[in-house]
Each structure stands twice: as structure tokens, then as C-alpha cells.
Scaffold this motif. Structure first.
Motif, PDB file in Angstrom:
ATOM      1  N   UNK A  28      16.570  46.322 -11.958  1.00  0.00           N
ATOM      2  CA  UNK A  28      16.242  44.983 -12.422  1.00  0.00           C
ATOM      3  C   UNK A  28      15.122  44.918 -13.433  1.00  0.00           C
ATOM      4  N   UNK A  29      14.139  44.063 -13.168  1.00  0.00           N
ATOM      5  CA  UNK A  29      13.086  43.793 -14.135  1.00  0.00           C
ATOM      6  C   UNK A  29      11.844  44.635 -13.854  1.00  0.00           C
ATOM      7  N   UNK A  30      10.787  44.374 -14.587  1.00  0.00           N
ATOM      8  CA  UNK A  30       9.592  45.217 -14.597  1.00  0.00           C
ATOM      9  C   UNK A  30       8.774  45.041 -13.312  1.00  0.00           C
ATOM     10  N   UNK A  31       8.035  46.104 -12.957  1.00  0.00           N
ATOM     11  CA  UNK A  31       7.351  46.090 -11.668  1.00  0.00           C
ATOM     12  C   UNK A  31       6.053  46.895 -11.728  1.00  0.00           C
ATOM     13  N   UNK A  32       5.244  46.748 -10.690  1.00  0.00           N
ATOM     14  CA  UNK A  32       3.974  47.450 -10.554  1.00  0.00           C
ATOM     15  C   UNK A  32       4.237  48.828  -9.936  1.00  0.00           C
ATOM     16  N   UNK A  33       4.101  49.874 -10.730  1.00  0.00           N
ATOM     17  CA  UNK A  33       4.412  51.223 -10.254  1.00  0.00           C
ATOM     18  C   UNK A  33       3.462  51.658  -9.142  1.00  0.00           C
ATOM     19  N   UNK A  34       2.204  51.255  -9.227  1.00  0.00           N
ATOM     20  CA  UNK A  34       1.211  51.687  -8.242  1.00  0.00           C
ATOM     21  C   UNK A  34       1.279  50.891  -6.941  1.00  0.00           C
ATOM     22  N   UNK A  35       1.419  49.582  -7.068  1.00  0.00           N
ATOM     23  CA  UNK A  35       1.310  48.714  -5.895  1.00  0.00           C
ATOM     24  C   UNK A  35       2.621  48.088  -5.447  1.00  0.00           C
ATOM     25  N   UNK A  36       3.678  48.298  -6.201  1.00  0.00           N
ATOM     26  CA  UNK A  36       4.960  47.705  -5.851  1.00  0.00           C
ATOM     27  C   UNK A  36       5.050  46.238  -6.233  1.00  0.00           C
ATOM     28  N   UNK A  37       6.215  45.687  -6.103  1.00  0.00           N
ATOM     29  CA  UNK A  37       6.422  44.276  -6.412  1.00  0.00           C
ATOM     30  C   UNK A  37       6.689  44.033  -7.885  1.00  0.00           C
ATOM     31  N   UNK A  38       7.449  42.992  -8.176  1.00  0.00           N
ATOM     32  CA  UNK A  38       7.764  42.626  -9.552  1.00  0.00           C
ATOM     33  C   UNK A  38       6.542  42.047 -10.252  1.00  0.00           C
TER      34      UNK A  38
END
Length: 288
Positions: free
Chosen positions: A101-111
Motif C-alpha cells: 500500500x502506501x508509505x509508512x514509518x520503517x522504524x516505528x510502524x504505522x502509515x
């Protein structure tokens, strides 16, 4: 001197037109490998070898879902914190097919982009510096009654929260809307070649979930300008870019050894094992 300049100009223009024609001709002549994966749903793959498309090797794969009452429906899958492979998201939702899907936080997770599922807001946009709206906050995939559409930011600060659609995933940049190409900035993200993920809608309502592999000798990846062209050549009147790069993955139930259709680049190998864990997906599933 003027005559020489005119000759040079005509040569440059002719070369440009020929290059465009050669690319579109190579695309039209491609004999796609195709397989039915569900009612009114097929997966297509093709390897453009010998630098035949945009003077590079390219591997393109997509699922096309026909606009038909018997076709499966669309949905958004997500996790607020944990990052999960596209294939594992698909299995979790018992999907027929899924795309990252769309972009997300690589370190902390979540969109990092607005997501709403079944009328419940899951994530708000994470604004960039100086509250400037990001390129991937200016368009959205919307799903209502299992049907998918694409919408464009209206310029307001509360646009996504004001939308009445039941399911919303912001992403971008927008490539095409209502058969009109969007103006893309010449920023590196748009100009450079990377693995790409996109969704397109045809004039007849058919929907494409598409990946372009990249960062490999077998597939260079595409700029967003090149991606726009192939979406148009495939007949899409609206198209949107999703998260790409190492996140790019297309999974289809029962396809190949592990269901991964493309060649995810995170393991730097030309195989189907290099999926990156992501925060959300778009998937298709039989309607209840």
C-alpha cells in the motif's frame, strides 16, 4: 547557418518521436503471460528484455479485476504498529491477491498517510516540515461497497477528513485523473528509476494492481514519468503511485512457489523471496 540549425532541430525532434514510438510499439507488441486467478480476474506478467522499453530491461506484473458483479471486491488491510509482509497480510485476510500500500514509518510502524477503514480513521497524515503537504498526501484510493476509485486533493487542509468514502488510503503522486496527465515535479523521487507500485482504473471500470521491478539487471525500474506512460498504454484513465522501492510486492493466491508474482528487491536477488515488511496493503477478496 539557419538551414543547418533547422536540420539539427528536425533530427532531434524526429529522434524523440521515434524513441516514443519505439517504446509504445514494444509495449503494444508484448505477448503477456496471463493466468486466471478468480472470477473476472487475471494476472499478467512480461519481461521486456534486450533494453526494449525505455532503453532498459523491465519486468512488469499486474492483476486486472474486471468491472463485473461477479468479480471480487477491494479492501484495505493494515496494522497500526507491526510491519508485515504483503504476502502475510494477504494470507491473514484470506485474499485472492494483494499489493503493498502506501508509505509508512520503517522504524516505528504505522502509515504516515491518512487511512480510514470501514468508516474508522486508523492513521492521520504525518505532516512534513513547515506543514507543507507531501506529494503522497495529494491523492487517495477510495473504496465503497468493494468498488475502488481514485480521488485528487481539493486544496483544503481538511480534505481527507471531509471525504465521506467508507475506506480511504492517501498516497501519490497522482499520475492520471479522468484521462488527463498530472503535472509531475522534476524532483529526484519522480525522475529516478525505482521499483514502483501503482493502481489504475480503466474507462470501463476495470482496476489494475501493478508492480514494476527495479534495482536489478533484469529490470531497471521506472521514473514516474515512465510509469505514467505505461499506465496510459494499458488503458488507464486514472492512476496513482503507491509506495515503491523495496516495498514493491504483488501476491496472488496459488501463484508460483510462494504466491509472490514480482521480484521484490530488498534481498538484492532476482527471486521472489525479497519482500519488505510493510504497514498496509490493498487486497481483493470474494464479496460476502
Amino acid at each position: 547557418m539557419k538551414s543547418l540549425f533547422k536540420i539539427l532541430l528536425l533530427t532531434l525532434v524526429s529522434s524523440s518521436i521515434y524513441a516514443q514510438d519505439a517504446d509504445s510499439l514494444a509495449f503494444v507488441k508484448a505477448k503477456w503471460n496471463k493466468k486466471s486467478v478468480a472470477k473476472k480476474t487475471k494476472v499478467y506478467t512480461y519481461q521486456f528484455a534486450d533494453s526494449t522499453l525505455f532503453k532498459a530491461n523491465q519486468y512488469i506484473s499486474f492483476v486486472e479485476v474486471r468491472n463485473h458483479k461477479k468479480a471480487p471486491g477491494f479492501a484495505i488491510g493494515y496494522d497500526k504498529k507491526e510491519l508485515i509482509k504483503t504476502s502475510d497480510f494477504a494470507k491473514k485476510y484470506n485474499a485472492i491477491a494483494a499489493i503493498n500500500g502506501t508509505f509508512f514509518d520503517i522504524k516505528n510502524g504505522g502509515s504516515v498517510d491518512f487511512i480510514k477503514v470501514n468508516d474508522t480513521i486508523i492513521n492521520q497524515n504525518r505532516q512534513e516540515k513547515n506543514n507543507i503537504r507531501a506529494l503522497h498526501h495529494k491523492a487517495a484510493v477510495v473504496i465503497n461497497d468493494y468498488k475502488l476509485g481514485i480521488k485528487k486533493w481539493d486544496g483544503s487542509g481538511t480534505w481527507e477528513n471531509d471525504l465521506t468514502d467508507k475506506n480511504i488510503m492517501l498516497s501519490g503522486p497522482l499520475l492520471v485523473l479522468d484521462n488527463e496527465k498530472e503535472q509531475l515535479d522534476s524532483v529526484p523521487f519522480n525522475k529516478l528509476r525505482h521499483p514502483r507500485t501503482a493502481i489504475g482504473v480503466k474507462a470501463n471500470g476495470n482496476v489494475l494492481l501493478l508492480t514494476v521491478d527495479g534495482r536489478q539487471a533484469n529490470s531497471a525500474g521506472m521514473s514516474l514519468f515512465e510509469l505514467t506512460k505505461i499506465m496510459k498504454w494499458l488503458g488507464c484513465t486514472s492512476a496513482i503511485n503507491l509506495d515503491g522501492g523495496g516495498s514493491t510486492a504483488l501476491w496472488v493466491s496459488g501463484y508460483g512457489e510462494n504466491g509472490v508474482v514480482n521480484h521484490p528487491s530488498d534481498n538484492k536477488k532476482w527471486d521472489h523471496e525479497g519482500e519488505r515488511k510493510v504497514a498496509n496493503v490493498i487486497f481483493i477478496k470474494g464479496k460476502p
